[in-house]
Design a protein around this motif. Structure first.
Motif, PDB file in Angstrom:
ATOM      1  N   ARG A 101      -3.636 -14.572  -3.329  1.00 54.28           N
ATOM      2  CA  ARG A 101      -4.743 -15.165  -2.953  1.00 54.28           C
ATOM      3  C   ARG A 101      -5.340 -15.243  -1.727  1.00 54.28           C
ATOM      4  N   PRO A 102      -6.565 -15.474  -1.096  1.00 60.44           N
ATOM      5  CA  PRO A 102      -7.041 -15.258   0.054  1.00 60.44           C
ATOM      6  C   PRO A 102      -6.380 -15.942   1.088  1.00 60.44           C
ATOM      7  N   GLY A 103      -5.949 -15.412   2.262  1.00 56.53           N
ATOM      8  CA  GLY A 103      -5.337 -16.060   3.234  1.00 56.53           C
ATOM      9  C   GLY A 103      -3.663 -16.103   3.280  1.00 56.53           C
ATOM     10  N   ALA A 104      -3.325 -16.007   1.920  1.00 54.34           N
ATOM     11  CA  ALA A 104      -1.971 -16.484   1.501  1.00 54.34           C
ATOM     12  C   ALA A 104      -0.658 -15.747   2.205  1.00 54.34           C
ATOM     13  N   PHE A 105      -1.186 -14.424   2.353  1.00 59.80           N
ATOM     14  CA  PHE A 105      -0.113 -13.296   2.882  1.00 59.80           C
ATOM     15  C   PHE A 105      -0.306 -13.758   4.400  1.00 59.80           C
ATOM     16  N   ALA A 106      -1.267 -13.648   4.974  1.00 57.46           N
ATOM     17  CA  ALA A 106      -1.409 -13.773   6.448  1.00 57.46           C
ATOM     18  C   ALA A 106      -0.631 -15.301   6.653  1.00 57.46           C
ATOM     19  N   LEU A 107      -0.968 -16.225   6.005  1.00 52.67           N
ATOM     20  CA  LEU A 107      -0.165 -17.347   6.349  1.00 52.67           C
ATOM     21  C   LEU A 107       1.358 -17.596   6.284  1.00 52.67           C
ATOM     22  N   LEU A 108       1.699 -16.803   5.207  1.00 52.96           N
ATOM     23  CA  LEU A 108       3.156 -16.754   4.824  1.00 52.96           C
ATOM     24  C   LEU A 108       3.916 -16.003   6.070  1.00 52.96           C
ATOM     25  N   ARG A 109       3.286 -14.839   6.350  1.00 53.75           N
ATOM     26  CA  ARG A 109       4.030 -14.019   7.417  1.00 53.75           C
ATOM     27  C   ARG A 109       3.749 -14.603   8.763  1.00 53.75           C
ATOM     28  N   ALA A 110       2.841 -15.487   8.959  1.00 54.94           N
ATOM     29  CA  ALA A 110       2.824 -16.371  10.528  1.00 54.94           C
ATOM     30  C   ALA A 110       3.981 -17.520  10.429  1.00 54.94           C
ATOM     31  N   VAL A 111       4.029 -17.964   9.174  1.00 56.14           N
ATOM     32  CA  VAL A 111       5.185 -19.108   9.248  1.00 56.14           C
ATOM     33  C   VAL A 111       6.578 -18.369   9.279  1.00 56.14           C
ATOM     34  N   ARG A 112       6.698 -17.272   8.551  1.00 56.95           N
ATOM     35  CA  ARG A 112       8.102 -16.552   8.860  1.00 56.95           C
ATOM     36  C   ARG A 112       8.352 -15.797  10.156  1.00 56.95           C
ATOM     37  N   ALA A 113       7.221 -15.548  10.851  1.00 55.47           N
ATOM     38  CA  ALA A 113       7.247 -15.002  12.352  1.00 55.47           C
ATOM     39  C   ALA A 113       7.677 -16.217  13.105  1.00 55.47           C
ATOM     40  N   ALA A 114       7.215 -17.431  12.973  1.00 52.56           N
ATOM     41  CA  ALA A 114       7.495 -18.454  13.762  1.00 52.56           C
ATOM     42  C   ALA A 114       9.010 -19.059  13.535  1.00 52.56           C
ATOM     43  N   GLY A 115       9.765 -18.380  12.539  1.00 50.90           N
ATOM     44  CA  GLY A 115      11.013 -18.738  12.209  1.00 50.90           C
ATOM     45  C   GLY A 115      11.005 -20.310  11.499  1.00 50.90           C
ATOM     46  N   ILE A 116      10.015 -20.452  10.714  1.00 49.03           N
ATOM     47  CA  ILE A 116      10.110 -21.883  10.069  1.00 49.03           C
ATOM     48  C   ILE A 116      10.447 -21.451   8.798  1.00 49.03           C
ATOM     49  N   PRO A 117      11.622 -22.148   8.293  1.00 49.38           N
ATOM     50  CA  PRO A 117      11.964 -22.281   6.608  1.00 49.38           C
ATOM     51  C   PRO A 117      11.066 -22.297   5.724  1.00 49.38           C
ATOM     52  N   THR A 118      11.220 -21.552   4.769  1.00 53.34           N
ATOM     53  CA  THR A 118      10.368 -21.613   3.477  1.00 53.34           C
ATOM     54  C   THR A 118      10.856 -21.839   2.276  1.00 53.34           C
ATOM     55  N   ALA A 119      10.145 -22.447   1.393  1.00 55.05           N
ATOM     56  CA  ALA A 119      10.689 -22.485  -0.051  1.00 55.05           C
ATOM     57  C   ALA A 119       9.517 -22.106  -1.023  1.00 55.05           C
ATOM     58  N   LEU A 120       9.835 -21.290  -2.108  1.00 61.50           N
ATOM     59  CA  LEU A 120       8.818 -21.204  -3.089  1.00 61.50           C
ATOM     60  C   LEU A 120       9.209 -22.575  -4.326  1.00 61.50           C
ATOM     61  N   VAL A 121       8.230 -23.098  -4.722  1.00 60.99           N
ATOM     62  CA  VAL A 121       8.464 -24.231  -5.544  1.00 60.99           C
ATOM     63  C   VAL A 121       7.370 -24.180  -6.461  1.00 60.99           C
ATOM     64  N   THR A 122       7.740 -23.717  -7.858  1.00 60.70           N
ATOM     65  CA  THR A 122       6.860 -23.321  -8.787  1.00 60.70           C
ATOM     66  C   THR A 122       7.250 -24.057 -10.068  1.00 60.70           C
ATOM     67  N   SER A 123       6.314 -24.071 -10.993  1.00 61.40           N
ATOM     68  CA  SER A 123       6.579 -24.493 -12.606  1.00 61.40           C
ATOM     69  C   SER A 123       6.898 -23.334 -13.171  1.00 61.40           C
ATOM     70  N   SER A 124       6.714 -22.224 -12.812  1.00 64.23           N
ATOM     71  CA  SER A 124       7.110 -20.955 -13.567  1.00 64.23           C
ATOM     72  C   SER A 124       8.528 -20.930 -13.877  1.00 64.23           C
ATOM     73  N   PRO A 125       8.958 -20.511 -14.996  1.00 62.62           N
ATOM     74  CA  PRO A 125      10.447 -20.040 -15.093  1.00 62.62           C
ATOM     75  C   PRO A 125      11.136 -18.957 -14.294  1.00 62.62           C
ATOM     76  N   ARG A 126      12.302 -19.353 -13.980  1.00 63.18           N
ATOM     77  CA  ARG A 126      12.946 -17.999 -13.108  1.00 63.18           C
ATOM     78  C   ARG A 126      12.755 -16.706 -13.535  1.00 63.18           C
ATOM     79  N   ALA A 127      12.722 -16.349 -14.812  1.00 64.38           N
ATOM     80  CA  ALA A 127      12.333 -14.830 -15.111  1.00 64.38           C
ATOM     81  C   ALA A 127      11.041 -14.473 -14.799  1.00 64.38           C
ATOM     82  N   LEU A 128      10.160 -15.330 -14.660  1.00 61.21           N
ATOM     83  CA  LEU A 128       8.734 -14.925 -14.239  1.00 61.21           C
ATOM     84  C   LEU A 128       8.740 -14.763 -12.481  1.00 61.21           C
ATOM     85  N   VAL A 129       9.487 -15.844 -12.062  1.00 59.24           N
ATOM     86  CA  VAL A 129       9.618 -15.579 -10.370  1.00 59.24           C
ATOM     87  C   VAL A 129      10.250 -14.593 -10.000  1.00 59.24           C
TER      88      VAL A 129
END
Length: 233
Positions: A101-129
């Protein structure tokens, strides 16, 4: 799945963690769900209505199949059989690739570069994830909460509360990023600061939810402000 938690002190400079929804928030996968759901509706001799399709966005599989069956006037159908059909088809579609999605990759990389913990929280099942993580990057998340790994799915707050617990951070110091009414309700109920970025469905303006048109331009300063504003509310 819990990966080593990053030690990040709570401060006004950043949130304790950023909790990302997946479908429609990070990747433009809802169009693939459209294909699978309409194909199943056709298999059952009908067509999924626009209203039902929008109602499905962000919901767990069991609820999605109930909505689909009711919309087709076939409530007697077995949701587990329908879910198995959808899972098989969506796995095929996910393997064709998932655009960001627009801007998503850049934001995720910025958050990771800052050392901020991240989680993926989704309604999709594990196999799709697991397939989606080939695009998203497994190292980009310290923990993942899939839809079939919680007792109560979105809009219940359990998925986000689970993510905060696994990261060992207070939910009130986290920012949750969502695109659907169901997801926003879950994040808001959990006590997190909420950033909403509508994708397939328009979102009503809601007290306590900061809404943007896209993640393009969203930065760490804004995320920090959201946590500060929530604490002051």
């Amino acid at each position: 799945m819990s990966v080593t938690t990053l030690e990040v002190p709570l401060s006004s400079h950043h949130p304790a963690a950023v909790l990302f929804d997946m479908d429609g928030t990070l990747v433009d996968s809802e169009k693939l769900w459209d294909v699978a759901l309409q194909e199943l509706a056709a298999e059952y001799g009908g067509k999924l209505s626009v209203a039902a399709r929008q109602a499905i966005i962000g919901t767990a599989m069991a609820e999605s199949m109930r909505i689909l069956h009711d919309d087709l006037g076939q409530p007697e159908r077995d949701p587990e059989i329908s879910a198995a059909w959808i899972n098989t088809r969506i796995l095929e579609l996910f393997r064709t690739g998932l655009p960001w999605r627009p801007g998503a990759f850049a934001l995720l990389r910025a958050v990771r570069a800052a050392g901020i913990p991240t989680a993926l929280v989704t309604s999709s099942p594990r196999a799709l994830v697991e397939i989606a993580l080939d695009t998203l990057g497994r190292d980009n998340f310290d923990t993942v909460v899939a839809g079939d790994e919680v007792v109560a799915a979105k809009p219940h707050p359990e998925p986000y509360l689970t993510a905060a617990r696994l990261l060992e951070v207070p939910i009130a110091h986290c920012v949750a990023i969502e695109d659907s009414p169901t997801g926003v309700a879950s994040a808001l109920a959990s006590g997190a600061a909420v950033l909403a970025v509508p994708a397939e469905v328009a979102l009503p303006r809601t007290v306590g939810v900061h809404q943007v048109e896209s993640l393009t331009g969203v930065d760490l300063e804004l995320l920090a402000e959201l946590v500060t504003d929530r604490a002051a509310a």
